[in-house]
Design an enzyme around this catalytic site. Structure first.
Site, PDB file in Angstrom:
ATOM      1  N   LYS A 212       0.842  -1.202   0.000  1.00  0.00           N
ATOM      2  CA  LYS A 212       0.000   0.000   0.000  1.00  0.00           C
ATOM      3  C   LYS A 212       0.875   1.250   0.000  1.00  0.00           C
ATOM      4  CE  LYS A 212      -3.259   2.441   2.924  1.00  0.00           C
ATOM      5  NZ  LYS A 212      -4.173   2.424   4.057  1.00  0.00           N
TER       6      LYS A 212
ATOM      7  N   GLU B 298      10.571  -4.740   4.371  1.00  0.00           N
ATOM      8  CA  GLU B 298      10.623  -6.162   3.994  1.00  0.00           C
ATOM      9  C   GLU B 298      10.273  -6.339   2.517  1.00  0.00           C
ATOM     10  OE1 GLU B 298       9.042  -4.911   6.641  1.00  0.00           O
ATOM     11  OE2 GLU B 298       9.016  -6.297   8.326  1.00  0.00           O
TER      12      GLU B 298
ATOM     13  N   GLY C 145      -4.716  -1.771   4.958  1.00  0.00           N
ATOM     14  CA  GLY C 145      -3.981  -2.922   4.430  1.00  0.00           C
ATOM     15  C   GLY C 145      -4.688  -4.242   4.712  1.00  0.00           C
ATOM     16  N   ARG C 146      -5.161  -4.424   5.944  1.00  0.00           N
ATOM     17  CA  ARG C 146      -5.779  -5.705   6.307  1.00  0.00           C
ATOM     18  C   ARG C 146      -7.189  -5.862   5.748  1.00  0.00           C
ATOM     19  NH1 ARG C 146      -4.621  -2.342  10.373  1.00  0.00           N
ATOM     20  NH2 ARG C 146      -6.246  -1.522  11.761  1.00  0.00           N
TER      21      ARG C 146
ATOM     22  N   GLU D 235      -4.734  -6.448  14.900  1.00  0.00           N
ATOM     23  CA  GLU D 235      -4.206  -5.148  14.482  1.00  0.00           C
ATOM     24  C   GLU D 235      -5.319  -4.096  14.558  1.00  0.00           C
ATOM     25  OE1 GLU D 235      -2.533  -4.169  10.382  1.00  0.00           O
ATOM     26  OE2 GLU D 235      -0.660  -4.482  11.451  1.00  0.00           O
TER      27      GLU D 235
ATOM     28  N   HIS E 143      -5.237 -33.010  17.923  1.00  0.00           N
ATOM     29  CA  HIS E 143      -4.125 -33.874  18.345  1.00  0.00           C
ATOM     30  C   HIS E 143      -2.937 -33.050  18.823  1.00  0.00           C
ATOM     31  CE1 HIS E 143      -6.188 -37.443  16.849  1.00  0.00           C
ATOM     32  NE2 HIS E 143      -6.709 -36.591  15.971  1.00  0.00           N
TER      33      HIS E 143
ATOM     34  N   LYS F  32       9.485  -0.919  14.096  1.00  0.00           N
ATOM     35  CA  LYS F  32      10.047  -0.603  12.776  1.00  0.00           C
ATOM     36  C   LYS F  32      11.164   0.428  12.922  1.00  0.00           C
ATOM     37  CE  LYS F  32       5.814  -1.006   9.982  1.00  0.00           C
ATOM     38  NZ  LYS F  32       4.881  -0.273   9.147  1.00  0.00           N
TER      39      LYS F  32
HETATM   40  O1  F6P Z   1       3.291  -2.816   9.704  1.00  0.00           O
HETATM   41  C1  F6P Z   1       1.944  -3.045   9.618  1.00  0.00           C
HETATM   42  C2  F6P Z   1       1.438  -2.786   8.241  1.00  0.00           C
HETATM   43  O2  F6P Z   1       1.376  -1.425   8.024  1.00  0.00           O
HETATM   44  C3  F6P Z   1       0.086  -3.435   8.015  1.00  0.00           C
HETATM   45  O3  F6P Z   1      -0.951  -2.696   8.519  1.00  0.00           O
HETATM   46  C4  F6P Z   1       0.086  -3.594   6.540  1.00  0.00           C
HETATM   47  O4  F6P Z   1      -0.885  -4.487   6.121  1.00  0.00           O
HETATM   48  C5  F6P Z   1       1.497  -4.071   6.309  1.00  0.00           C
HETATM   49  O5  F6P Z   1       2.268  -3.351   7.260  1.00  0.00           O
HETATM   50  C6  F6P Z   1       2.049  -3.862   4.937  1.00  0.00           C
HETATM   51  O6  F6P Z   1       2.026  -2.521   4.561  1.00  0.00           O
HETATM   52  P1  F6P Z   1       2.212  -2.094   3.071  1.00  0.00           P
HETATM   53  O7  F6P Z   1       1.099  -2.710   2.287  1.00  0.00           O
HETATM   54  O8  F6P Z   1       2.176  -0.608   3.066  1.00  0.00           O
HETATM   55  O9  F6P Z   1       3.537  -2.637   2.601  1.00  0.00           O
END
Ligand code: F6P
Length: 529
Positions: free
Chosen positions: A193, A199, A251-252, A337, A368, A497
């Site tokens: 987003k 990452e 995002g979620r 979240e 199990h 972060k």
């Molecule tokens: O660090 C949390 C977060 O901001 C989430 O809310 C989001 O889904 C995820 O990181 C990834 O964010 P982006 O889509 O901006 O890479």
């Protein structure tokens, strides 16, 4: 806020759930909506409690807040944003927000994205070595969990290229995925987003280098899904390969739009539209059904009764559907979240617990592993069972029945337990006598009276998955409104972060990192030794 409910809970906490049953309870404590059936009769909620829970909705002006969310009001006050993921699955407009019809853009992007997905599937859009065989979605959190969970859930509908998901910055993740792929026939989707997530950008660079070793124009085989089109062009991705969306999609909550591209490629445009329709049908139900018949509302009120009133700290989500094995992980982000906050909208500390810890695994595997604790441990874990009427393997219908029998058996065992006389009988039949008989029997006692709910759905089709996800999204919203929190920001992920950014040069040896605490410096020294 919950004083009367807490008093009621204390008064009934010793009551056996089974004692509540008359010939009407099972039906009266169930809700049906568009093929979904939700039974919450195996909880300690009685008529009076339900009325008290329903009354919470008026105390927090719930109907007005629901209307405000669907209308695009800026519910997310700390980021000054509307919350309009529901627009992403809406079939038509207009939806006027701040003078503009947001649906025009939503529908145009959906059309472009689905045309692209089908072109990838048909080979009309292809790699430098021919039709795409594989798609790698690079994203994390909401830019990963939704499409990854849904691709697995809808595998019976997937005839497109194979979809893979890379999220972890641990180089092992991308290495293990890319090692089996041919870069000449692989499409890389960079899903972010913000297009700033370290990452994702790090993994995207790794994928770009991998691609560049094999093809002449590596970024031609890249697609970006983002709200930040300036950043996607800096990365070198052509504008016609960027599928944008607005910052009013959290995002979620974003699987319904461009972030769902990998899913659309896997299952095709038609199935993807069915997925959206399922969610839209749930949206309509949520907006129009009376509170007592409203599935997301009832699910939320059961949640509040267990987490905020009774104080049970966790809830287990237990889908008896192997293809929903990532659903608990998906819900962890969606619920934790969203509702894992300590201050209310007004900035004041919450006086009651926020959303609970959500966890789970598919049945029967969990049986199990951790069900021992659920049945006999000292924590009470409200369990939310999920079960399909029908599987996708008619040739293995007997296995599906076995699955169903196991699911129903668990909720029954949780409620009924097994008392000492029954345990004594079992121990006696095994030949134990005297003091040893008592000792052996006590290990075989199940206290019972443990609450659970069961959600039955017809079959895990794209439409049904859309309904299920939207159901839980709205449950989170209702719970958030009752808790008085902003369910749509996530400041709790920021501090880690920032500190990680500052620690990277310390680990590299470029900085002494003297402002870190002694424990962390000791760990750095260990890692560098
Ligand atoms: O660090 C949390 C977060 O901001 C989430 O809310 C989001 O889904 C995820 O990181 C990834 O964010 P982006 O889509 O901006 O890479």
């Amino acid at each position: 806020m919950y004083a009367d409910l807490k008093e009621k809970q204390r008064a009934v906490s010793g009551r056996q759930i089974i004692s509540l049953f008359d010939d009407k309870r099972a039906a009266e404590f169930s809700v049906q909506a568009d093929g979904l059936f939700f039974d919450y009769s195996k909880t300690n909620i009685d008529h009076e409690t339900r009325e008290m829970l329903l009354a919470l909705l008026d105390k927090v002006d719930f109907p007005e807040k629901r209307t405000a969310m669907f209308a695009g009001e800026k519910m997310n006050i700390t980021e000054n944003r509307a919350v309009l993921h529901t627009a992403l699955r809406s079939g038509s407009g207009p939806l006027i927000v701040e003078g503009c019809d947001v649906m025009e853009q939503v529908l145009a992007t959906r059309m472009r994205m689905l045309e692209f997905a089908d072109a990838v599937r048909s080979g009309g859009v292809h790699g430098q070595g021919g039709a795409y065989t594989d798609v790698v979605n690079i994203g994390i959190g909401g830019s990963d969990l939704g499409p990854a969970m849904a691709c697995l859930a809808l595998k019976p509908y997937a005839q497109g290229p194979r979809c893979h998901f890379v999220s972890n910055v641990d180089g092992a993740h991308i290495t293990d995925i890319l090692e089996d792929l041919d870069p000449r026939t692989t499409l890389v989707i960079v899903a972010s987003k913000t297009f700033t997530t370290i990452e994702t950008l790090t993994n995207a660079q790794t994928a770009l280098h991998w691609m560049a070793e094999a093809v002449e124009r590596p970024t031609d085989q890249f697609v970006a899904l983002s709200t930040a089109e300036d950043k996607t062009s800096d990365f070198g991705i052509a504008a016609d390969r960027v599928f944008g969306f607005e910052d009013w999609v959290g995002g979620r909550y974003s699987v319904w739009g461009p972030i769902g591209l990998s899913l659309a490629i896997a299952i095709g445009a038609e199935h993807f539209r069915a997925f959206l329709s399922g969610a839209e049908v749930m949206d309509r139900h949520f907006q129009t059904a009376a509170a007592q018949e409203n599935l997301p509302i009832i699910l939320a009120l059961v949640g509040v009764w267990h987490a905020q009133v009774a104080g049970y700290g966790t809830r287990a989500v237990l889908p008896y559907e192997q293809r929903l094995s990532r659903f608990p992980a998906y819900l962890q982000q969606l619920e934790m979240e969203s509702n894992g906050k300590s201050v209310g909208i007004d900035g004041q500390e919450l006086t009651d617990p926020s959303g609970p810890i959500v966890w789970g695994e598919p049945g029967t595997n969990g049986q199990h592993a951790f069900y021992q604790l659920i049945h006999q441990g000292s924590h009470i874990i409200p369990c939310e069972f999920m079960l399909a009427k029908e599987g996708h393997e008619p040739q293995l219908a007997h296995q599906h029945q076995l699955l169903q029998a196991n699911c129903l058996a668990q909720s029954q065992a949780l409620m009924l337990g097994r008392d000492l006389p029954a345990a004594l009988k079992i121990a006696k039949s095994k030949g134990f006598e005297g003091a040893e008989l008592q000792r052996q029997a006590s290990h075989r006692v199940f206290a019972g009276n443990r609450p659970s709910t069961t959600l039955i759905y017809p079959k895990l089709t794209p439409f049904c998955l859309g309904q299920l996800i939207a159901l839980y999204e709205h449950r989170v919203f209702v719970e958030g409104v009752i808790l008085g929190i902003n369910s749509f920001d996530q400041w709790g992920v920021e501090l880690g972060k920032e500190l990680a950014k500052a620690l990277e040069p310390v680990l590299k040896g470029d900085s002494a990192g003297g402002d870190n605490n002694p424990s962390t410096l000791q760990l750095v020294a260990q890692l560098r030794a």
